[in-house]
Write an enzyme that holds these catalytic residues in place. Sequence first.
Site, mmCIF file in Angstrom:
data_model
loop_
_atom_site.group_PDB
_atom_site.id
_atom_site.type_symbol
_atom_site.label_atom_id
_atom_site.label_comp_id
_atom_site.label_asym_id
_atom_site.label_seq_id
_atom_site.Cartn_x
_atom_site.Cartn_y
_atom_site.Cartn_z
ATOM 1 N N HIS A 62 0.813 -1.214 0.000
ATOM 2 C CA HIS A 62 0.000 0.000 0.000
ATOM 3 C C HIS A 62 0.850 1.269 0.000
ATOM 4 C CE1 HIS A 62 -3.062 -2.939 1.302
ATOM 5 N NE2 HIS A 62 -3.897 -2.133 0.670
ATOM 6 N N SER A 103 -5.043 -2.679 4.977
ATOM 7 C CA SER A 103 -3.615 -2.475 4.787
ATOM 8 C C SER A 103 -2.905 -2.812 6.092
ATOM 9 C CB SER A 103 -3.339 -1.018 4.410
ATOM 10 O OG SER A 103 -1.971 -0.706 4.592
ATOM 11 N N GLY A 105 0.109 -1.833 6.893
ATOM 12 C CA GLY A 105 0.822 -0.629 7.331
ATOM 13 C C GLY A 105 -0.065 0.546 7.722
#
Length: 134
Positions: A62, A103, A105
Amino acid sequence: MLGCGVQDSAVGYNAMADTLGKVSDVEIDPDGVFKYILVRVKVKDGTDHKDIVRGTKSAQYHNHIFEKVSPEMQGFGLECSCLGGGKIEHNSKEKKLRVFGESTGYGKADHSVTAEKLKSAFHDYEITWSDDKK
């Protein structure tokens, strides 16, 4: 003297708000399953902002999408922050978009916001979203 400075900055601010309006709400690949991020773009030192969707198969992670979007927005004099991510399944033949996942992260984007953005760009599509991982 002070009045001129305020007026000048207001003119600059309006130009930035106009620039914000020119940033497209959605830019995604035409087909396939791919990562996407929801990004808040805002006028530097201002309160005007909008959320945009960016997604592509070419991104392994991402953050690769954000690393492309952020300098692009900075080039327009705008700031941006990632609100989260997930995946989009785009079937252009059947005119369907499905938003799901998260995601690692950035965390999970608000898929309902993403779905609304997609509806504004893909009027004649069936668009669904869920918090499912797959």
